[in-house]
Design a protein around this motif. Structure first.
Motif, PDB file in Angstrom:
ATOM      1  N   LYS A 139      -9.693  14.218  -6.511  1.00  0.00           N
ATOM      2  CA  LYS A 139      -9.486  12.935  -7.189  1.00  0.00           C
ATOM      3  C   LYS A 139      -8.354  12.148  -6.546  1.00  0.00           C
ATOM      4  CE  LYS A 139     -11.178  14.311 -11.731  1.00  0.00           C
ATOM      5  NZ  LYS A 139     -10.869  14.412 -13.162  1.00  0.00           N
ATOM      6  N   LYS A 176     -11.213  10.130   3.967  1.00  0.00           N
ATOM      7  CA  LYS A 176     -11.134  11.414   3.252  1.00  0.00           C
ATOM      8  C   LYS A 176     -11.093  12.568   4.241  1.00  0.00           C
ATOM      9  CE  LYS A 176     -12.814  12.239  -0.679  1.00  0.00           C
ATOM     10  NZ  LYS A 176     -13.685  12.527  -1.811  1.00  0.00           N
ATOM     11  N   ARG A 182       1.880   1.883  -3.507  1.00  0.00           N
ATOM     12  CA  ARG A 182       0.764   2.440  -4.279  1.00  0.00           C
ATOM     13  C   ARG A 182       0.545   3.916  -3.933  1.00  0.00           C
ATOM     14  NH1 ARG A 182      -4.322  -1.014  -3.282  1.00  0.00           N
ATOM     15  NH2 ARG A 182      -5.206   0.462  -4.774  1.00  0.00           N
ATOM     16  N   ALA A 198      -7.974   7.292  -0.496  1.00  0.00           N
ATOM     17  CA  ALA A 198      -8.978   6.699   0.407  1.00  0.00           C
ATOM     18  C   ALA A 198      -9.233   5.242   0.032  1.00  0.00           C
ATOM     19  CB  ALA A 198     -10.272   7.508   0.355  1.00  0.00           C
ATOM     20  N   GLU A 199      -9.280   4.961  -1.248  1.00  0.00           N
ATOM     21  CA  GLU A 199      -9.493   3.581  -1.696  1.00  0.00           C
ATOM     22  C   GLU A 199      -8.354   2.671  -1.219  1.00  0.00           C
ATOM     23  OE1 GLU A 199      -9.511   1.239  -5.918  1.00  0.00           O
ATOM     24  OE2 GLU A 199     -10.553   3.159  -5.850  1.00  0.00           O
ATOM     25  N   ILE A 200      -7.143   3.173  -1.292  1.00  0.00           N
ATOM     26  CA  ILE A 200      -5.981   2.392  -0.860  1.00  0.00           C
ATOM     27  C   ILE A 200      -5.957   2.237   0.656  1.00  0.00           C
ATOM     28  CG2 ILE A 200      -3.448   2.369  -0.723  1.00  0.00           C
ATOM     29  CD1 ILE A 200      -3.497   3.971  -3.428  1.00  0.00           C
ATOM     30  N   ASP A 237      -9.589  10.675  -3.356  1.00  0.00           N
ATOM     31  CA  ASP A 237     -10.443   9.513  -3.631  1.00  0.00           C
ATOM     32  C   ASP A 237      -9.594   8.254  -3.814  1.00  0.00           C
ATOM     33  OD1 ASP A 237     -12.768  11.040  -3.526  1.00  0.00           O
ATOM     34  OD2 ASP A 237     -12.941  11.228  -5.719  1.00  0.00           O
ATOM     35  N   GLN A 238      -8.512   8.385  -4.578  1.00  0.00           N
ATOM     36  CA  GLN A 238      -7.637   7.240  -4.811  1.00  0.00           C
ATOM     37  C   GLN A 238      -6.934   6.815  -3.518  1.00  0.00           C
ATOM     38  OE1 GLN A 238      -5.050   7.375  -8.340  1.00  0.00           O
ATOM     39  NE2 GLN A 238      -6.221   9.188  -8.963  1.00  0.00           N
ATOM     40  N   ASN A 286       0.823  -1.211   0.000  1.00  0.00           N
ATOM     41  CA  ASN A 286       0.000   0.000   0.000  1.00  0.00           C
ATOM     42  C   ASN A 286       0.858   1.262   0.000  1.00  0.00           C
ATOM     43  OD1 ASN A 286      -2.494  -1.251  -0.156  1.00  0.00           O
ATOM     44  ND2 ASN A 286      -2.636  -1.508   2.047  1.00  0.00           N
ATOM     45  N   THR A 299      -8.408   2.864   3.127  1.00  0.00           N
ATOM     46  CA  THR A 299      -9.576   2.493   3.929  1.00  0.00           C
ATOM     47  C   THR A 299      -9.433   1.122   4.606  1.00  0.00           C
ATOM     48  OG1 THR A 299     -11.074   3.947   2.754  1.00  0.00           O
ATOM     49  CG2 THR A 299     -12.069   2.047   3.842  1.00  0.00           C
TER      50      THR A 299
END
Length: 136
Positions: free
Chosen positions: A86, A106, A29, A92-94, A89-90, A26, A96
């Motif tokens: 944006k 976020k 990423r 947060a996806e990684i 958002d990315q 992570n 969460t």
């Protein structure tokens, strides 16, 4: 060390190693994430990189020349904010799955969460560790 204790230690070590592997993946990423936003009338494109670093700012046409200074400034700032949204958002996806349940990552990224909310949730600890902590 007894067989039961050895199994517990092995289980904790394996869990720790799994979490560290996930963390490393992570982190990689997160350090590679980028986001691009384009202004509504396509005058401007902005790309942000890791930690919100401005990587590119491109004027896509000469239309920006017709804008007053304050309008151009607002356009740049709004497009950067869109790219940051944006990017968040990315991220947060990684992130969460690594956060306590119910935590709005976020809001964390935007600095809207207190430190108390970031404290580890005991319910997410491995059962064996929770049991040991509860024994005192």
């Amino acid at each position: 060390m007894s067989g039961v204790d050895r199994r517990n230690v092995d289980m904790l070590r394996n869990e720790f190693e799994r979490q560290m592997t996930n963390f490393a993946e992570n982190q990689k990423r997160i350090n590679e994430v980028t986001a691009t936003a384009v202004s509504p009338r396509r005058e401007l494109s902005v790309t942000l990189g890791p930690q919100g670093t401005l990587m590119e700012l491109n004027f896509l046409s000469s239309a920006y020349r017709r804008l007053a200074k304050n309008e151009l400034s607002e356009l740049v700032m709004k497009t950067i904010a869109d790219a940051r949204g944006k990017l968040n958002d990315q991220l947060a996806e990684i992130m969460t799955p690594m956060m306590p349940p119910g935590l709005d990552i976020k809001a964390v990224l935007e600095g809207k969460v207190s430190a108390e909310k970031l404290a580890p949730d005991e319910s997410r600890l491995p059962a064996l560790l929770r049991e040991r902590l509860n024994r005192g």
